[in-house]
Design a protein around this motif. Structure first.
Motif, PDB file in Angstrom:
ATOM      1  N   VAL A 149     -25.301   5.196 -16.448  1.00 19.94           N
ATOM      2  CA  VAL A 149     -25.444   6.455 -16.923  1.00 19.94           C
ATOM      3  C   VAL A 149     -26.159   6.414 -18.338  1.00 19.94           C
ATOM      4  CG1 VAL A 149     -23.100   7.317 -15.919  1.00 19.94           C
ATOM      5  CG2 VAL A 149     -23.326   6.178 -18.461  1.00 19.94           C
ATOM      6  N   TYR A 150     -26.689   7.670 -18.749  1.00 18.29           N
ATOM      7  CA  TYR A 150     -27.213   8.067 -20.051  1.00 18.29           C
ATOM      8  C   TYR A 150     -26.440   9.031 -20.618  1.00 18.29           C
ATOM      9  CZ  TYR A 150     -30.118  11.651 -18.188  1.00 18.29           C
ATOM     10  OH  TYR A 150     -30.540  12.788 -17.236  1.00 18.29           O
ATOM     11  N   VAL A 151     -26.267   9.211 -21.969  1.00 16.84           N
ATOM     12  CA  VAL A 151     -25.668  10.570 -22.516  1.00 16.84           C
ATOM     13  C   VAL A 151     -26.665  11.412 -23.080  1.00 16.84           C
ATOM     14  CG1 VAL A 151     -25.348   9.461 -24.832  1.00 16.84           C
ATOM     15  CG2 VAL A 151     -23.700  11.116 -23.914  1.00 16.84           C
ATOM     16  N   SER A 152     -26.176  12.948 -22.911  1.00 19.28           N
ATOM     17  CA  SER A 152     -26.968  13.665 -23.384  1.00 19.28           C
ATOM     18  C   SER A 152     -26.133  15.000 -23.595  1.00 19.28           C
ATOM     19  CB  SER A 152     -28.168  14.450 -22.489  1.00 19.28           C
ATOM     20  OG  SER A 152     -27.630  15.083 -21.354  1.00 19.28           O
ATOM     21  N   PRO A 153     -26.625  16.135 -24.647  1.00 18.25           N
ATOM     22  CA  PRO A 153     -27.593  15.830 -25.296  1.00 18.25           C
ATOM     23  C   PRO A 153     -27.706  15.449 -26.689  1.00 18.25           C
ATOM     24  CG  PRO A 153     -26.926  18.001 -25.403  1.00 18.25           C
ATOM     25  CD  PRO A 153     -25.779  17.214 -24.851  1.00 18.25           C
ATOM     26  N   VAL A 154     -28.849  14.694 -26.934  1.00 18.28           N
ATOM     27  CA  VAL A 154     -28.848  14.749 -28.638  1.00 18.28           C
ATOM     28  C   VAL A 154     -29.648  16.214 -29.007  1.00 18.28           C
ATOM     29  CG1 VAL A 154     -29.963  13.490 -30.540  1.00 18.28           C
ATOM     30  CG2 VAL A 154     -29.203  12.326 -28.595  1.00 18.28           C
ATOM     31  N   PRO A 155     -28.949  17.022 -29.384  1.00 18.93           N
ATOM     32  CA  PRO A 155     -29.371  18.236 -29.298  1.00 18.93           C
ATOM     33  C   PRO A 155     -30.545  18.805 -30.411  1.00 18.93           C
ATOM     34  CG  PRO A 155     -27.304  18.247 -30.489  1.00 18.93           C
ATOM     35  CD  PRO A 155     -27.600  16.907 -30.095  1.00 18.93           C
ATOM     36  N   PHE A 156     -31.093  19.804 -30.372  1.00 15.77           N
ATOM     37  CA  PHE A 156     -31.889  20.486 -31.629  1.00 15.77           C
ATOM     38  C   PHE A 156     -31.066  20.401 -32.742  1.00 15.77           C
ATOM     39  CE2 PHE A 156     -34.777  23.490 -28.849  1.00 15.77           C
ATOM     40  CZ  PHE A 156     -35.440  22.330 -28.448  1.00 15.77           C
ATOM     41  N   ARG A 157     -31.613  19.360 -33.742  1.00 11.40           N
ATOM     42  CA  ARG A 157     -31.097  19.719 -35.174  1.00 11.40           C
ATOM     43  C   ARG A 157     -32.270  19.670 -35.927  1.00 11.40           C
ATOM     44  NH1 ARG A 157     -25.855  18.250 -35.621  1.00 11.40           N
ATOM     45  NH2 ARG A 157     -26.113  19.261 -37.594  1.00 11.40           N
ATOM     46  N   GLU A 158     -31.959  20.198 -37.299  1.00 13.64           N
ATOM     47  CA  GLU A 158     -32.889  20.800 -38.320  1.00 13.64           C
ATOM     48  C   GLU A 158     -33.800  19.562 -38.878  1.00 13.64           C
ATOM     49  OE1 GLU A 158     -33.990  23.783 -38.858  1.00 13.64           O
ATOM     50  OE2 GLU A 158     -32.597  24.277 -37.435  1.00 13.64           O
ATOM     51  N   THR A 159     -33.100  18.451 -39.055  1.00 14.81           N
ATOM     52  CA  THR A 159     -34.063  17.338 -39.654  1.00 14.81           C
ATOM     53  C   THR A 159     -33.927  15.974 -38.544  1.00 14.81           C
ATOM     54  OG1 THR A 159     -32.121  16.301 -40.833  1.00 14.81           O
ATOM     55  CG2 THR A 159     -33.352  18.278 -41.790  1.00 14.81           C
ATOM     56  N   PRO A 160     -34.871  15.222 -38.756  1.00 13.38           N
ATOM     57  CA  PRO A 160     -34.654  13.781 -38.074  1.00 13.38           C
ATOM     58  C   PRO A 160     -33.537  13.052 -38.490  1.00 13.38           C
ATOM     59  CG  PRO A 160     -37.107  14.160 -38.794  1.00 13.38           C
ATOM     60  CD  PRO A 160     -36.289  15.618 -39.207  1.00 13.38           C
ATOM     61  N   GLU A 162     -30.729  14.325 -39.163  1.00 16.33           N
ATOM     62  CA  GLU A 162     -29.453  14.857 -38.162  1.00 16.33           C
ATOM     63  C   GLU A 162     -29.628  14.509 -36.796  1.00 16.33           C
ATOM     64  OE1 GLU A 162     -28.316  19.221 -40.094  1.00 16.33           O
ATOM     65  OE2 GLU A 162     -30.257  18.708 -39.684  1.00 16.33           O
ATOM     66  N   THR A 163     -30.658  14.325 -36.314  1.00 21.57           N
ATOM     67  CA  THR A 163     -30.929  13.721 -34.811  1.00 21.57           C
ATOM     68  C   THR A 163     -30.416  12.225 -34.879  1.00 21.57           C
ATOM     69  OG1 THR A 163     -32.789  15.350 -34.437  1.00 21.57           O
ATOM     70  CG2 THR A 163     -32.846  13.130 -33.213  1.00 21.57           C
ATOM     71  N   ALA A 164     -30.793  11.447 -35.926  1.00 24.00           N
ATOM     72  CA  ALA A 164     -30.585  10.149 -35.745  1.00 24.00           C
ATOM     73  C   ALA A 164     -29.022   9.921 -35.972  1.00 24.00           C
ATOM     74  CB  ALA A 164     -31.123   9.346 -36.950  1.00 24.00           C
ATOM     75  N   ALA A 165     -28.362  10.741 -36.592  1.00 27.18           N
ATOM     76  CA  ALA A 165     -26.783  10.688 -36.675  1.00 27.18           C
ATOM     77  C   ALA A 165     -26.115  11.314 -35.408  1.00 27.18           C
ATOM     78  CB  ALA A 165     -26.571  11.953 -37.846  1.00 27.18           C
ATOM     79  N   GLU A 166     -26.844  12.139 -34.823  1.00 27.70           N
ATOM     80  CA  GLU A 166     -26.123  12.577 -33.535  1.00 27.70           C
ATOM     81  C   GLU A 166     -26.123  11.415 -32.483  1.00 27.70           C
ATOM     82  OE1 GLU A 166     -24.899  15.369 -32.227  1.00 27.70           O
ATOM     83  OE2 GLU A 166     -25.367  16.950 -33.620  1.00 27.70           O
ATOM     84  N   LEU A 167     -27.214  10.615 -32.337  1.00 27.37           N
ATOM     85  CA  LEU A 167     -27.477   9.564 -31.523  1.00 27.37           C
ATOM     86  C   LEU A 167     -26.484   8.341 -32.039  1.00 27.37           C
ATOM     87  CD1 LEU A 167     -30.825   8.396 -29.802  1.00 27.37           C
ATOM     88  CD2 LEU A 167     -28.981   6.706 -30.808  1.00 27.37           C
ATOM     89  N   HIS A 192     -38.697  13.869 -34.732  1.00 28.52           N
ATOM     90  CA  HIS A 192     -37.298  13.710 -33.924  1.00 28.52           C
ATOM     91  C   HIS A 192     -37.364  12.514 -33.003  1.00 28.52           C
ATOM     92  CE1 HIS A 192     -35.235  17.154 -35.970  1.00 28.52           C
ATOM     93  NE2 HIS A 192     -36.329  17.522 -36.039  1.00 28.52           N
ATOM     94  N   ILE A 193     -38.418  12.544 -32.163  1.00 24.80           N
ATOM     95  CA  ILE A 193     -38.398  11.349 -31.306  1.00 24.80           C
ATOM     96  C   ILE A 193     -38.526  10.176 -32.195  1.00 24.80           C
ATOM     97  CG2 ILE A 193     -40.026  10.140 -29.507  1.00 24.80           C
ATOM     98  CD1 ILE A 193     -40.928  13.023 -28.707  1.00 24.80           C
ATOM     99  N   GLU A 194     -39.292  10.013 -33.007  1.00 29.00           N
ATOM    100  CA  GLU A 194     -39.308   8.837 -33.930  1.00 29.00           C
ATOM    101  C   GLU A 194     -37.922   8.340 -34.558  1.00 29.00           C
ATOM    102  OE1 GLU A 194     -42.114   6.596 -37.672  1.00 29.00           O
ATOM    103  OE2 GLU A 194     -42.175   8.866 -36.934  1.00 29.00           O
ATOM    104  N   GLU A 199     -33.287   4.819 -34.095  1.00 29.51           N
ATOM    105  CA  GLU A 199     -31.869   4.787 -34.440  1.00 29.51           C
ATOM    106  C   GLU A 199     -31.269   4.162 -32.947  1.00 29.51           C
ATOM    107  OE1 GLU A 199     -28.027   4.522 -35.326  1.00 29.51           O
ATOM    108  OE2 GLU A 199     -29.615   5.353 -36.769  1.00 29.51           O
ATOM    109  N   ALA A 200     -32.107   4.329 -31.932  1.00 29.41           N
ATOM    110  CA  ALA A 200     -31.629   3.803 -30.601  1.00 29.41           C
ATOM    111  C   ALA A 200     -32.051   2.374 -30.613  1.00 29.41           C
ATOM    112  CB  ALA A 200     -32.240   4.538 -29.488  1.00 29.41           C
ATOM    113  N   GLY A 201     -32.975   1.872 -31.271  1.00 32.30           N
ATOM    114  CA  GLY A 201     -33.446   0.311 -31.210  1.00 32.30           C
ATOM    115  C   GLY A 201     -34.072   0.148 -29.803  1.00 32.30           C
TER     116      GLY A 201
END
Length: 386
Positions: A149-160, A162-167, A192-194, A199-201
């Protein structure tokens, strides 16, 4: 053994009820993906299907819930149930063949009619497996056990950040592969992808644009992705444009996925014929149920395409998907959707186990995702007064 009854129940878990008012709902729940930016998400929805045989055996199914469950509920209770009640329990696909032909003849090859048949198919397979007192995976010729499996969503967040924190939080929970929601413009997406990749390594990272882009925009985005080691770019454009998706795939350095918004084998065959996809992402609750997922896997295997089923659903759909994935050809990974959903996490009698980054198809009769009937009244959707 014959079918004694079929009934469908519309279910709702409104975010406003969970958080004590519309104004208290976190923004990332209202707009978790590109297609909710103009029409915010109000909650989680599903249609529960209950099939009972004349010997008392029961099977549970589920129809895809968005945007609303009343259409599938009505179609099952008013059209499908009268046509199937009294039928001898046999192969679920054969049991619904006349209904499928009927809906096709009316032009209803997309949307609620196909979702209704999908939910009934899941319930019939559950009934068959329970009648044999065996896990659904065994009935399908496989065994229960772990599912990649893979997990989702790392949702829309305002800042990169925050995205890293979700992941990071998903990593803490034990997940080992991740999907990021994109679709806010190439520059914003890349920031946000970066952050997500950092964070994902080295863990697998997937992207889902939820049809946010036109063809030229999708190509522009795709051409930047080779440096991020992306597993696939999912639904970069509208699903009704296989030729456009082919153009994106031809220009993209990363694989292309699509299929969660398709309903039939003919639609998947068209995507494959157009050379538009590397991954087909069917949803068990809208594209033919258990039978549909297995048939899609066979289609993928014959054409050198991979199967990565969509994971949005409540307790029944998730459990049934895991068993079907154990049996499906060309299967590679299944989506674990973790957007807040009591219909998935609280309604079921049993919780799905996450072990070593994989979900477990349970060793119980049927698909093992049966609802707690004592909780149903809490979630049954009552039509609002005009």
């Amino acid at each position: 053994m014959k079918i004694a009854s079929i009934r469908a129940l519309p279910l709702e878990a409104a975010f406003a009820d969970i958080f004590g008012g519309e104004g208290q709902v976190p923004p990332q729940l209202k707009t978790p993906a590109a297609h909710f930016r103009r029409i915010p998400r109000r909650g989680q929805y599903s249609t529960l299907v209950i099939v009972e045989a004349d010997d008392g055996t029961i099977g549970y199914g589920e129809c895809f819930g968005l945007p609303h469950p009343l259409q599938t509920t009505a179609l099952i209770n008013e059209i499908i149930a009268p046509a199937i009640i009294g039928s001898v329990v046999d192969d679920p696909y054969a049991m619904t063949s006349d209904l499928r032909a009927y809906f096709y003849a009316l032009g209803l090859t997309r949307g609620a009619a196909m979702e209704a048949l999908s939910g009934v198919d899941i319930a019939l397979w559950d009934l068959v497996a329970r009648s044999k007192n065996q896990p659904l995976a065994v009935t399908l010729g496989a065994t229960p056990g772990p599912v990649n499996v893979y997990v989702s969503p790392v949702p829309f967040r305002e800042t990169p950040a925050e995205t890293a924190a979700e992941l990071r939080e998903y990593k803490r929970q034990g997940y080992t592969a991740f999907k990021l929601k994109i679709g806010r413009g190439v520059k914003v997406d890349l920031d946000h992808i970066e952050a997500a990749r950092d964070e994902a390594g080295t863990a697998p990272l997937y992207l889902d644009a939820n049809c946010a882009y036109q063809v030229d925009e999708a190509i522009e985005l795709a051409r930047h992705l080779d440096r991020y080691d992306i597993g696939w770019l999912e639904e970069p454009i509208n699903p009704d444009n296989p030729e456009g998706l082919r153009a994106v795939r031809k220009a993209s350095p990363v694989p292309i996925g699509a299929g969660e918004n398709e309903f039939t084998q003919e639609a998947y065959a068209a995507l494959i014929k157009a050379e538009a996809v590397d991954f087909i992402q069917c949803n068990i609750g809208r594209a033919g149920g258990v039978t549909g997922l297995l048939r899609t896997g066979e289609l993928c295997r014959k054409n050198g395409v991979k199967l990565a089923p969509h994971g949005v659903g409540a307790c029944v759909a998730v459990a049934a998907s895991l068993h079907a994935c154990r049996a499906a050809e060309a299967f590679v990974t299944y989506e674990v959707n973790r957007l807040l959903n009591p219909l998935r996490d609280k309604l079921g009698l049993f919780s799905v186990e996450l072990k070593d980054g994989q979900l477990i198809a349970a060793d119980r009769p049927g698909h093992g995702g049966e609802p707690n009937l004592e909780l149903l009244d809490r979630y049954i959707l009552r039509q609002r007064a005009a």
